[in-house]
Design a protein around this motif. Structure first.
Motif, PDB file in Angstrom:
ATOM      1  N   TYR A 193      43.072 -22.395 -15.792  1.00  0.00           N
ATOM      2  CA  TYR A 193      42.922 -23.837 -15.970  1.00  0.00           C
ATOM      3  C   TYR A 193      42.669 -24.538 -14.636  1.00  0.00           C
ATOM      4  O   TYR A 193      41.880 -25.488 -14.545  1.00  0.00           O
ATOM      5  CB  TYR A 193      44.163 -24.410 -16.643  1.00  0.00           C
ATOM      6  CG  TYR A 193      44.152 -25.913 -16.737  1.00  0.00           C
ATOM      7  CD1 TYR A 193      43.186 -26.570 -17.501  1.00  0.00           C
ATOM      8  CD2 TYR A 193      45.081 -26.681 -16.040  1.00  0.00           C
ATOM      9  CE1 TYR A 193      43.158 -27.951 -17.577  1.00  0.00           C
ATOM     10  CE2 TYR A 193      45.051 -28.055 -16.112  1.00  0.00           C
ATOM     11  CZ  TYR A 193      44.091 -28.693 -16.878  1.00  0.00           C
ATOM     12  OH  TYR A 193      44.069 -30.055 -16.950  1.00  0.00           O
ATOM     13  N   GLU A 194      43.316 -24.051 -13.576  1.00  0.00           N
ATOM     14  CA  GLU A 194      43.180 -24.680 -12.262  1.00  0.00           C
ATOM     15  C   GLU A 194      41.970 -24.163 -11.486  1.00  0.00           C
ATOM     16  O   GLU A 194      41.741 -24.556 -10.340  1.00  0.00           O
ATOM     17  CB  GLU A 194      44.466 -24.440 -11.456  1.00  0.00           C
ATOM     18  CG  GLU A 194      45.674 -25.174 -12.042  1.00  0.00           C
ATOM     19  CD  GLU A 194      46.990 -24.721 -11.442  1.00  0.00           C
ATOM     20  OE1 GLU A 194      46.957 -23.852 -10.532  1.00  0.00           O
ATOM     21  OE2 GLU A 194      48.039 -25.216 -11.882  1.00  0.00           O
TER      22      GLU A 194
ATOM     23  N   PHE B 239      51.735 -26.742 -20.945  1.00  0.00           N
ATOM     24  CA  PHE B 239      51.014 -25.518 -21.298  1.00  0.00           C
ATOM     25  C   PHE B 239      50.007 -25.801 -22.408  1.00  0.00           C
ATOM     26  O   PHE B 239      48.846 -25.412 -22.344  1.00  0.00           O
ATOM     27  CB  PHE B 239      52.036 -24.471 -21.729  1.00  0.00           C
ATOM     28  CG  PHE B 239      51.437 -23.148 -22.102  1.00  0.00           C
ATOM     29  CD1 PHE B 239      50.791 -22.373 -21.161  1.00  0.00           C
ATOM     30  CD2 PHE B 239      51.542 -22.663 -23.397  1.00  0.00           C
ATOM     31  CE1 PHE B 239      50.250 -21.146 -21.495  1.00  0.00           C
ATOM     32  CE2 PHE B 239      50.999 -21.443 -23.737  1.00  0.00           C
ATOM     33  CZ  PHE B 239      50.358 -20.685 -22.789  1.00  0.00           C
ATOM     34  N   LEU B 240      50.452 -26.516 -23.434  1.00  0.00           N
ATOM     35  CA  LEU B 240      49.594 -26.860 -24.561  1.00  0.00           C
ATOM     36  C   LEU B 240      48.428 -27.737 -24.120  1.00  0.00           C
ATOM     37  O   LEU B 240      47.268 -27.451 -24.427  1.00  0.00           O
ATOM     38  CB  LEU B 240      50.426 -27.594 -25.621  1.00  0.00           C
ATOM     39  CG  LEU B 240      49.669 -28.153 -26.822  1.00  0.00           C
ATOM     40  CD1 LEU B 240      49.102 -27.020 -27.653  1.00  0.00           C
ATOM     41  CD2 LEU B 240      50.580 -29.011 -27.670  1.00  0.00           C
TER      42      LEU B 240
ATOM     43  N   SER C 282      44.116  -8.220  -9.781  1.00  0.00           N
ATOM     44  CA  SER C 282      44.207  -6.877 -10.351  1.00  0.00           C
ATOM     45  C   SER C 282      45.636  -6.353 -10.279  1.00  0.00           C
ATOM     46  O   SER C 282      46.095  -5.632 -11.170  1.00  0.00           O
ATOM     47  CB  SER C 282      43.246  -5.921  -9.642  1.00  0.00           C
ATOM     48  OG  SER C 282      43.543  -5.822  -8.266  1.00  0.00           O
ATOM     49  N   LEU C 283      46.385  -6.728  -9.225  1.00  0.00           N
ATOM     50  CA  LEU C 283      47.789  -6.340  -9.139  1.00  0.00           C
ATOM     51  C   LEU C 283      48.595  -7.008 -10.246  1.00  0.00           C
ATOM     52  O   LEU C 283      49.513  -6.391 -10.821  1.00  0.00           O
ATOM     53  CB  LEU C 283      48.362  -6.707  -7.775  1.00  0.00           C
ATOM     54  CG  LEU C 283      47.891  -5.848  -6.594  1.00  0.00           C
ATOM     55  CD1 LEU C 283      48.389  -6.438  -5.274  1.00  0.00           C
ATOM     56  CD2 LEU C 283      48.360  -4.400  -6.738  1.00  0.00           C
ATOM     57  N   ASP C 284      48.273  -8.252 -10.575  1.00  0.00           N
ATOM     58  CA  ASP C 284      48.933  -8.921 -11.694  1.00  0.00           C
ATOM     59  C   ASP C 284      48.687  -8.173 -12.994  1.00  0.00           C
ATOM     60  O   ASP C 284      49.597  -8.019 -13.814  1.00  0.00           O
ATOM     61  CB  ASP C 284      48.427 -10.362 -11.832  1.00  0.00           C
ATOM     62  CG  ASP C 284      49.089 -11.314 -10.848  1.00  0.00           C
ATOM     63  OD1 ASP C 284      50.157 -10.968 -10.314  1.00  0.00           O
ATOM     64  OD2 ASP C 284      48.532 -12.407 -10.609  1.00  0.00           O
TER      65      ASP C 284
ATOM     66  N   LYS D 298      51.435 -16.450 -18.673  1.00  0.00           N
ATOM     67  CA  LYS D 298      51.289 -17.904 -18.606  1.00  0.00           C
ATOM     68  C   LYS D 298      50.794 -18.343 -17.222  1.00  0.00           C
ATOM     69  O   LYS D 298      49.985 -19.266 -17.100  1.00  0.00           O
ATOM     70  CB  LYS D 298      52.630 -18.568 -18.934  1.00  0.00           C
ATOM     71  CG  LYS D 298      52.987 -18.505 -20.400  1.00  0.00           C
ATOM     72  CD  LYS D 298      54.428 -18.901 -20.653  1.00  0.00           C
ATOM     73  CE  LYS D 298      54.749 -20.251 -20.092  1.00  0.00           C
ATOM     74  NZ  LYS D 298      56.168 -20.592 -20.261  1.00  0.00           N
ATOM     75  N   GLN D 299      51.268 -17.661 -16.196  1.00  0.00           N
ATOM     76  CA  GLN D 299      50.809 -17.964 -14.837  1.00  0.00           C
ATOM     77  C   GLN D 299      49.306 -17.712 -14.720  1.00  0.00           C
ATOM     78  O   GLN D 299      48.582 -18.502 -14.102  1.00  0.00           O
ATOM     79  CB  GLN D 299      51.569 -17.104 -13.840  1.00  0.00           C
ATOM     80  CG  GLN D 299      51.132 -17.281 -12.389  1.00  0.00           C
ATOM     81  CD  GLN D 299      51.892 -16.344 -11.462  1.00  0.00           C
ATOM     82  OE1 GLN D 299      53.107 -16.204 -11.549  1.00  0.00           O
ATOM     83  NE2 GLN D 299      51.163 -15.675 -10.577  1.00  0.00           N
ATOM     84  N   LYS D 300      48.821 -16.619 -15.323  1.00  0.00           N
ATOM     85  CA  LYS D 300      47.393 -16.315 -15.273  1.00  0.00           C
ATOM     86  C   LYS D 300      46.587 -17.364 -16.025  1.00  0.00           C
ATOM     87  O   LYS D 300      45.481 -17.740 -15.608  1.00  0.00           O
ATOM     88  CB  LYS D 300      47.137 -14.920 -15.847  1.00  0.00           C
ATOM     89  CG  LYS D 300      47.637 -13.794 -14.938  1.00  0.00           C
ATOM     90  CD  LYS D 300      47.409 -12.437 -15.562  1.00  0.00           C
ATOM     91  CE  LYS D 300      45.949 -12.044 -15.516  1.00  0.00           C
ATOM     92  NZ  LYS D 300      45.452 -11.810 -14.138  1.00  0.00           N
ATOM     93  N   LEU D 301      47.130 -17.873 -17.141  1.00  0.00           N
ATOM     94  CA  LEU D 301      46.445 -18.924 -17.882  1.00  0.00           C
ATOM     95  C   LEU D 301      46.365 -20.209 -17.056  1.00  0.00           C
ATOM     96  O   LEU D 301      45.354 -20.909 -17.071  1.00  0.00           O
ATOM     97  CB  LEU D 301      47.160 -19.184 -19.206  1.00  0.00           C
ATOM     98  CG  LEU D 301      47.009 -18.081 -20.267  1.00  0.00           C
ATOM     99  CD1 LEU D 301      47.980 -18.306 -21.420  1.00  0.00           C
ATOM    100  CD2 LEU D 301      45.570 -18.027 -20.784  1.00  0.00           C
TER     101      LEU D 301
END
Length: 297
Positions: free
Chosen positions: A130-131, A263-264, A100-102, A123-126
């Motif tokens: 994925y992880e 990323f892709l 939520s802070l992000d 991108k970090q959240k994506l």
């Protein structure tokens, strides 16, 4: 009717709700509760910020105090100060509060025009999705909007983040990158708002026939949210813009997108998990696979 009213008067009346429930305050008398009282009841944002600081320093509900203080700072146009506060104190917050802070931080970056940092955090959240680290490892999370709670799925969250990433690329006038992520978002969880954004993105590239084709899905109510008044107004604006321009067919180009391979491929694999019976490489990846070298991710 008179007899009924007389009977109702004689019935015992329900006691009024407690003060903290009436004003949507947490119970108790701690620094954080006092800060919320000043924020919501006294309507004094500057005093509330001071009290939120005191709550953080006292270790009183740090998760909520930091997030609420940052939101009030944003409302007071103290965006840069809010960003520094989150960066300085988030290590004192729980693991459950980090997501939520992000989200608050992304909104702050957006408001003050720090687009590069917004893109990196999106991108970090994506990557976290994925992880398997998003939603604290759960398939859904509870969100709140206008006082109502609802469930958000991983698919919905991924599409939302991609939509925000598309907007950020639009601000950088990186329209090819914006198109790529908007199309990916529509594959995952389509809606009218992202379709209109994709239409705008294609207009910026002078690809008017494609833009009109995308807009038709909203016009004919084929996407969730198509009948929403905001969507209808947006459609009118986009149609007027399209009518003012000469339609141009898309010419084949050798432009490269430079979409970061990791990323892709990460998104490709994530989406294939959701749709195991589709080909491993979804249509959007086929469409952009020859455009990798100029999309800065």
């Amino acid at each position: 009717m008179k007899e009924r009213k007389e009977i109702e008067k004689q019935l015992p009346q329900s006691p009024p709700p407690p003060y903290h429930v009436l004003h949507k305050l947490p119970p108790g008398d701690s620094p954080y509760v006092r800060a919320k009282h000043v924020q919501l009841v006294d309507k004094d944002p500057d005093a509330a910020i001071v009290l939120f600081w005191k709550a953080i320093n006292a270790g009183d509900r740090i998760d909520s105090a930091l997030k609420d203080m940052a939101v009030v700072m944003k409302q007071q146009d103290r965006t840069e100060e809010a960003i520094e506060a989150i960066k300085s104190f988030r290590d004192r917050c729980s693991k459950q509060a980090q997501e939520s802070l992000d989200n608050v931080l992304i909104d702050l970056y957006k408001k003050c025009g720090r687009i590069d940092e917004q893109i990196q955090l999106l991108k970090q959240k994506l990557r976290m999705i994925y992880e398997g680290e998003a939603f604290n490892g759960k398939p859904t999370k509870t969100a709140r909007s206008h006082g109502k709670k609802f469930q958000v799925t991983i698919k919905q969250e991924t599409s939302r983040i991609l939509g925000n990433l598309g907007w950020a690329y639009m601000q950088q006038e990186n329209y090819l990158a914006a198109e790529a992520v908007y199309r990916k978002a529509q594959i995952i969880d389509p809606d009218a708002n992202k379709a209109c954004n994709l239409c705008q993105c294609l207009i910026k590239q002078a690809r008017y026939l494609e833009a009109e084709s995308v807009l038709e899905y909203v016009v004919h109510d084929k996407l969730p949210g198509s009948s929403d008044p905001k969507s209808r107004n947006r459609v009118k604006e986009l149609r007027q813009e399209l009518e003012s321009r000469q339609p141009v067919a898309l010419a084949s180009t050798a432009i490269e997108l430079n979409l970061e391979d990791a990323f892709l491929e990460g998104l490709d694999q994530l989406m294939s998990q959701w749709a195991p019976y589709r080909s491993r490489r979804l249509p959007i990846f086929e469409e952009i696979s020859s455009f990798r070298d100029q999309l800065a991710c």
